[in-house]
Scaffold this active site. Structure first.
Site, mmCIF file in Angstrom:
data_model
loop_
_atom_site.group_PDB
_atom_site.id
_atom_site.type_symbol
_atom_site.label_atom_id
_atom_site.label_comp_id
_atom_site.label_asym_id
_atom_site.label_seq_id
_atom_site.Cartn_x
_atom_site.Cartn_y
_atom_site.Cartn_z
ATOM 1 N N ASP A 47 2.034 6.294 13.397
ATOM 2 C CA ASP A 47 0.782 6.893 12.918
ATOM 3 C C ASP A 47 0.696 8.389 13.210
ATOM 4 O O ASP A 47 -0.215 9.054 12.716
ATOM 5 C CB ASP A 47 -0.425 6.171 13.533
ATOM 6 C CG ASP A 47 -0.587 4.767 12.960
ATOM 7 O OD1 ASP A 47 0.022 4.473 11.912
ATOM 8 O OD2 ASP A 47 -1.319 3.963 13.571
ATOM 9 N N ARG B 143 4.371 -4.072 3.245
ATOM 10 C CA ARG B 143 3.496 -4.674 4.257
ATOM 11 C C ARG B 143 3.183 -6.154 4.006
ATOM 12 O O ARG B 143 2.029 -6.536 3.811
ATOM 13 C CB ARG B 143 2.224 -3.842 4.381
ATOM 14 C CG ARG B 143 2.528 -2.381 4.651
ATOM 15 C CD ARG B 143 1.313 -1.573 4.946
ATOM 16 N NE ARG B 143 0.720 -1.887 6.233
ATOM 17 C CZ ARG B 143 -0.399 -1.323 6.677
ATOM 18 N NH1 ARG B 143 -1.031 -0.463 5.945
ATOM 19 N NH2 ARG B 143 -0.868 -1.644 7.858
ATOM 20 N N CYS C 153 0.854 -1.181 0.000
ATOM 21 C CA CYS C 153 0.000 0.000 0.000
ATOM 22 C C CYS C 153 0.888 1.229 0.000
ATOM 23 O O CYS C 153 2.106 1.115 -0.061
ATOM 24 C CB CYS C 153 -0.987 -0.017 1.163
ATOM 25 S SG CYS C 153 -0.271 0.387 2.735
HETATM 26 C C1 EPZ Z 1 -1.118 -1.648 12.584
HETATM 27 O O1 EPZ Z 1 -0.824 -2.118 11.281
HETATM 28 C C2 EPZ Z 1 -2.054 -0.485 12.410
HETATM 29 N N1 EPZ Z 1 -3.241 -0.939 11.727
HETATM 30 C C3 EPZ Z 1 -1.356 0.609 11.621
HETATM 31 O O2 EPZ Z 1 -2.224 1.715 11.552
HETATM 32 C C4 EPZ Z 1 -0.087 1.044 12.348
HETATM 33 O O3 EPZ Z 1 0.601 1.983 11.570
HETATM 34 C C5 EPZ Z 1 0.799 -0.182 12.578
HETATM 35 O O4 EPZ Z 1 0.054 -1.213 13.272
HETATM 36 C C6 EPZ Z 1 2.044 0.127 13.380
HETATM 37 O O5 EPZ Z 1 1.695 0.698 14.595
HETATM 38 C C7 EPZ Z 1 -4.214 -1.536 12.415
HETATM 39 O O6 EPZ Z 1 -4.122 -1.742 13.610
HETATM 40 C C8 EPZ Z 1 -5.427 -1.926 11.662
HETATM 41 P P1 EPZ Z 1 2.568 -4.123 11.818
HETATM 42 P P2 EPZ Z 1 -0.120 -3.527 11.062
HETATM 43 O O7 EPZ Z 1 2.206 -5.512 11.465
HETATM 44 O O8 EPZ Z 1 -0.661 -4.485 12.051
HETATM 45 C C9 EPZ Z 1 6.170 -5.088 8.848
HETATM 46 C C10 EPZ Z 1 -3.250 3.554 10.476
HETATM 47 O O9 EPZ Z 1 -2.893 4.588 9.862
HETATM 48 N N2 EPZ Z 1 5.601 -6.451 8.804
HETATM 49 O O10 EPZ Z 1 2.992 -3.821 13.204
HETATM 50 O O11 EPZ Z 1 -0.210 -3.841 9.636
HETATM 51 C C11 EPZ Z 1 5.265 -4.107 8.122
HETATM 52 O O12 EPZ Z 1 5.483 -4.150 6.724
HETATM 53 C C12 EPZ Z 1 -2.548 2.254 10.266
HETATM 54 O O13 EPZ Z 1 -4.215 3.521 11.263
HETATM 55 C C13 EPZ Z 1 6.266 -7.445 8.123
HETATM 56 O O14 EPZ Z 1 7.345 -7.244 7.573
HETATM 57 O O15 EPZ Z 1 1.366 -3.138 11.439
HETATM 58 C C14 EPZ Z 1 5.637 -2.803 8.773
HETATM 59 O O16 EPZ Z 1 6.777 -2.278 8.151
HETATM 60 C C15 EPZ Z 1 -1.674 2.167 9.118
HETATM 61 N N3 EPZ Z 1 5.689 -8.697 8.063
HETATM 62 C C16 EPZ Z 1 5.956 -3.213 10.202
HETATM 63 O O17 EPZ Z 1 6.214 -4.629 10.170
HETATM 64 C C17 EPZ Z 1 4.493 -8.965 8.671
HETATM 65 O O18 EPZ Z 1 4.032 -10.115 8.598
HETATM 66 C C18 EPZ Z 1 4.835 -2.942 11.197
HETATM 67 O O19 EPZ Z 1 3.663 -3.632 10.789
HETATM 68 C C19 EPZ Z 1 3.832 -7.932 9.381
HETATM 69 C C20 EPZ Z 1 4.401 -6.683 9.425
#
Ligand code: EPZ
Length: 416
Positions: A304, A122, A117
């Protein structure tokens, strides 16, 4: 497509009530897939696009959703399906959180891999590895991941404290008899809220909010009545809007304990922040001191709020650095701020911001929820009129934002 017209440079003053947390409500609504009994989830920001979308995901897999204001009742409608449609997952990647509950209950699930995205690639590898560690077999078919074979409770270590992977795994573990220990778990307040909901459904969960979460699950979970925590990111955004417009806002329903890193950064920049029991007051006079920071998983400064923070630092009395360590491409707002006179240079994971005395209104475009929020903050502070396009991004995460801001003195209007 709606646009916001904002006439800036009017201080925000008054009192605002926060909505329930989008990022807490979302997994909690999907946790209702763990039971056939009715669940009532309260304080849900039901007007948000992402929450409406979550209702569609629940309905697509067979639940019935009734909404009354901020109260949502989810009940069994027909036997649950164990696949999430690509049409839904590609629009909201958090839809992959259906995998945990459905896989644990039925031993089989099919979920499309969400694409990248605007803010990064992600991937969902951490979620998938965790399910494999609990015994799932993974195959790929037509862009969908199929996970099968029954899961067994056990130990899992995440290679990064992913919020979504922790939630997916906690939900799965809640339906597995035995003990699942999640190490290097995410520590966000939304994880603690999910834990409270799972406990209400009959699972035993300890350690949520620390790096080790222990879940003792059981095959049959019951219905729950649960009230979602207030939205700390909405709170932080309004705090920054108050500071950037040199105003004063009292936020009702805020949980100051969830905003420590943000409060500390605001204070270093010169804002006055008073923490009450269930409310928070922010006021600011003049331009901020430049404050450099890095985003990091909770309890660090939240990714965020990086974009709205950067918007404020555009007005600082000097140079600051903002480093984004969570997502690899979360600076799309920098160029838009440049159109308003902000001086931001991005190199790799760091933005260097040279503060200017004032921003000026311009036509600008939101690229994701929080980049959109940053543009609102900048436009509220800027001299003259801004027109923000692609407001649908902002509508994903901020409930009635223009009505709330208007009630505290902002000159903001939505045009269809
Ligand atoms: C949650 O996303 C939130 N979304 C996001 O809010 C928030 O930015 C993010 O956590 C970090 O705080 C919801 O709760 C619905 P992560 P999430 O898995 O769960 C990498 C907003 O604006 N990663 O902690 O998707 C990933 O690419 C949003 O409200 C992997 O590499 O976040 C990222 O760089 C956007 N492999 C980092 O970890 C995976 O399998 C953090 O992602 C999972 C994640």
């Amino acid at each position: 497509m709606d646009r916001f017209l904002i006439d800036g440079a009017h201080p925000l003053r008054g009192v605002l009530r926060l909505s329930g947390s989008k990022n807490a409500a979302l997994p909690i609504l999907l946790a209702t897939l763990l039971t056939d009994e009715p669940c009532v989830i309260e304080n849900v920001p039901t007007r948000l696009r992402d929450i409406r979308f979550t209702f569609r995901v629940l309905e697509a897999v067979g639940k019935r959703v009734e909404v009354l204001g901020s109260r949502v009742r989810v009940h069994a409608n027909k036997p649950l399906k164990t696949r999430a449609p690509y049409e839904l997952v590609k629009q909201m990647r958090a839809s992959v959180l259906v995998a945990g509950p459905l896989l644990a209950r039925f031993g089989w699930v099919r979920v499309p891999i969400p694409g990248g995205c605007a803010i990064g690639l992600r991937p969902i590898d951490i979620h998938l590895q965790a399910f494999e560690d609990l015994g799932a077999r993974r195959t790929l078919d037509q862009g969908d991941i199929i996970l099968d074979s029954p899961l067994r409770a056990g130990p899992v270590r995440l290679k990064f404290p992913s919020v979504g992977a922790t939630e997916n795994l906690m939900m799965a573990a809640a339906a597995l008899p035995g003990v699942t220990t999640i190490r290097n778990a995410a520590r966000e307040p939304e994880i603690e809220d999910l834990a409270r909901c799972l406990i209400g459904m009959g699972a035993r969960v300890s350690g949520a909010g620390s790096a080790t979460v222990v879940v003792r699950g059981c095959r049959t979970l019951r219905g729950v009545v649960h009230s979602v925590i207030p939205d700390r990111i909405e709170a932080g955004t309004f705090m920054l809007a108050a500071a950037a417009t040199q105003g004063s806002l009292r936020l009702l329903d805020a949980q100051p304990a969830h905003l420590k890193a943000v409060t500390a950064a605001l204070r270093r920049a010169g804002a006055v922040v008073r923490e009450g029991k269930g409310d928070i007051l922010v006021s600011m006079k003049g331009r901020p001191r430049p404050v450099s920071l890095s985003t990091s998983p909770y309890p660090g400064f939240p990714t965020d709020l990086q974009a709205p923070w950067l918007a404020w630092m555009c007005l600082a009395r000097g140079r600051s650095r903002v480093r984004e360590t969570v997502f690899e491409n979360r600076f799309l707002h920098a160029a838009e701020l440049g159109r308003m006179g902000g001086r931001v240079a991005v190199s790799a994971d760091t933005a260097v911001v040279e503060g200017v005395p004032a921003l000026s209104g311009a036509p600008i475009m939101a690229s994701d929820i929080r980049a959109g929020a940053a543009l609102v903050v900048a436009a509220l502070a800027a001299r003259g009129r801004s027109i923000i396009q692609r407001v649908y991004h902002i509508d994903r995460g901020y409930e009635r934002v223009e009505a709330k801001l208007r009630s505290v003195g902002a000159r903001i209007r939505r045009v269809k």
